[in-house]
Design an enzyme around this catalytic site. Structure first.
Site, PDB file in Angstrom:
ATOM      1  N   GLU A 151       0.797  -1.227   0.000  1.00 10.02           N
ATOM      2  CA  GLU A 151       0.000   0.000   0.000  1.00 10.02           C
ATOM      3  C   GLU A 151       0.831   1.280   0.000  1.00 10.02           C
ATOM      4  OE1 GLU A 151      -4.107   0.162   1.668  1.00 10.02           O
ATOM      5  OE2 GLU A 151      -2.975   0.971   3.371  1.00 10.02           O
TER       6      GLU A 151
ATOM      7  N   LYS B  69       0.416   4.943   1.299  1.00  9.15           N
ATOM      8  CA  LYS B  69      -0.428   5.695   2.232  1.00  9.15           C
ATOM      9  C   LYS B  69       0.404   6.775   2.906  1.00  9.15           C
ATOM     10  CE  LYS B  69      -1.803   3.478   5.953  1.00  9.15           C
ATOM     11  NZ  LYS B  69      -2.616   2.621   6.856  1.00  9.15           N
TER      12      LYS B  69
ATOM     13  N   LYS C   2      -8.429   2.212  -2.624  1.00  5.91           N
ATOM     14  CA  LYS C   2      -8.840   2.103  -1.223  1.00  5.91           C
ATOM     15  C   LYS C   2      -9.478   3.412  -0.784  1.00  5.91           C
ATOM     16  CE  LYS C   2      -7.324   0.204   3.166  1.00  5.91           C
ATOM     17  NZ  LYS C   2      -6.173  -0.063   4.060  1.00  5.91           N
TER      18      LYS C   2
ATOM     19  N   GLU D  92     -14.290  -5.875   3.239  1.00  6.98           N
ATOM     20  CA  GLU D  92     -13.581  -5.842   4.514  1.00  6.98           C
ATOM     21  C   GLU D  92     -14.546  -6.011   5.676  1.00  6.98           C
ATOM     22  OE1 GLU D  92     -10.546  -2.750   5.285  1.00  6.98           O
ATOM     23  OE2 GLU D  92     -11.786  -2.205   6.998  1.00  6.98           O
TER      24      GLU D  92
ATOM     25  N   ASN E 298      -9.887  -7.148   8.719  1.00  4.25           N
ATOM     26  CA  ASN E 298      -9.031  -6.079   9.233  1.00  4.25           C
ATOM     27  C   ASN E 298      -8.584  -6.426  10.641  1.00  4.25           C
ATOM     28  OD1 ASN E 298      -7.789  -3.645   9.860  1.00  4.25           O
ATOM     29  ND2 ASN E 298      -9.301  -2.427   8.756  1.00  4.25           N
TER      30      ASN E 298
ATOM     31  N   GLU F  43      -5.648  -7.865   6.625  1.00  2.00           N
ATOM     32  CA  GLU F  43      -5.441  -6.434   6.409  1.00  2.00           C
ATOM     33  C   GLU F  43      -4.950  -5.725   7.668  1.00  2.00           C
ATOM     34  OE1 GLU F  43      -8.935  -4.496   5.018  1.00  2.00           O
ATOM     35  OE2 GLU F  43      -9.419  -6.018   3.557  1.00  2.00           O
ATOM     36  N   SER F  44      -3.980  -4.857   7.487  1.00  2.00           N
ATOM     37  CA  SER F  44      -3.526  -3.936   8.535  1.00  2.00           C
ATOM     38  C   SER F  44      -2.914  -4.660   9.733  1.00  2.00           C
ATOM     39  CB  SER F  44      -4.667  -3.037   9.010  1.00  2.00           C
ATOM     40  OG  SER F  44      -5.241  -2.324   7.959  1.00  2.00           O
TER      41      SER F  44
END
Length: 259
Positions: free
Chosen positions: A53, A55, A115, A164, A184, A214-215
């Site tokens: 990603e 960001k 996103k 998500e 997530n 995710e994350s």
């Protein structure tokens, strides 16, 4: 309101502003609208499995890295084995923009995930026009019916859908047409990270659906733990972006996985 509620309220106004400036027809007439998209289904289980990603900042972390350009970062991500790239397009809370995808589309030959907080049909035409291949639907800000309708629209536009979720209740948002379910690891309401919570949710997914962690993946150990638990892909951004050279950090991380 929690931060997600605040973001959605701002997003509604942002969409109204966009609609007043750029018509649906203008989006359809744009350069990338008619392009054939890349399939994340075709890349997520090859290469590293990582959706890397770009960001600049986040509500929880503030500025992460605002010194590098999307092109220099995502080009390195692709070069060193990313299965796809994720690019934030939310301006107010994440420092992104449509131009971040537009600026790299011709140079990147792997899928791009737009996103953002998708709550209006207009945004799907935007995603197609800027050259995205995949869109994110966040169950926490949509009803199951909206997820179903938006998934159908995305597929009509040749876009794949990553749904998500973070709670057991959000399992009800999954439908047979969803391409991927992302879990997530970070709660969007309080930002706490819990990898085991994500594993527990993954074990309740339909057996045949592709799952993305995710994350909150901060180390090689986190990655390997989630991979061993059966996740097919991994959305990672902050771990790379907080480095002065995100592309080089990505290269080092991928190299460490194959030792």
């Amino acid at each position: 309101m929690n931060i997600l509620d605040t973001i959605i309220e701002r997003k509604k106004q942002e969409i109204l502003d966009s609609k007043s400036k750029i018509s649906l027809q203008q989006l359809k007439d744009s350069e990338f609208f008619g392009r054939t998209t890349y399939s994340l289904k075709g890349t997520i289980q090859s290469k590293s499995g990582i959706i890397a990603e770009f960001k600049r900042k986040s509500p929880s972390k503030g500025i992460i890295n605002d010194k590098v350009s999307p092109l220099e970062v995502v080009s390195e991500y692709e070069k060193f084995g990313a299965s796809a790239v994720s690019i934030l397009t939310d301006q107010d809370f994440f420092g992104g923009s449509f131009d971040d995808i537009l600026s790299v589309r011709k140079s990147v030959n792997i899928p791009i995930l737009r996103k953002d907080f998708m709550i209006d049909e207009y945004q799907f035409f935007e995603a197609k026009s800027m050259g995205a291949d995949v869109i994110l639907l966040i169950a926490a800000c949509l009803s199951p019916n909206q997820v179903s309708e938006f998934t159908e629209l995305a597929h009509q536009l040749d876009l794949e859908v990553l749904l998500e979720i973070h709670t057991e209740e959000e399992l009800l948002h999954i439908n047979k047409n969803i391409d991927f379910v992302g879990i997530n690891n970070r709660n969007l309401k309080d930002f706490k990270v819990d990898l085991q919570h994500s594993v527990n949710l993954k074990n309740q997914l339909p057996y045949d659906i592709l799952s993305i962690a995710e994350s909150g993946i901060y180390s090689e150990q986190d990655f390997k733990f989630l991979k061993e638990k059966g996740f097919n892909g991994f959305l990672m951004g902050e771990y790379f972006m907080k480095n002065e050279n995100p592309g080089n950090k990505f290269k080092e991380f991928v190299s460490s996985l194959i030792k």
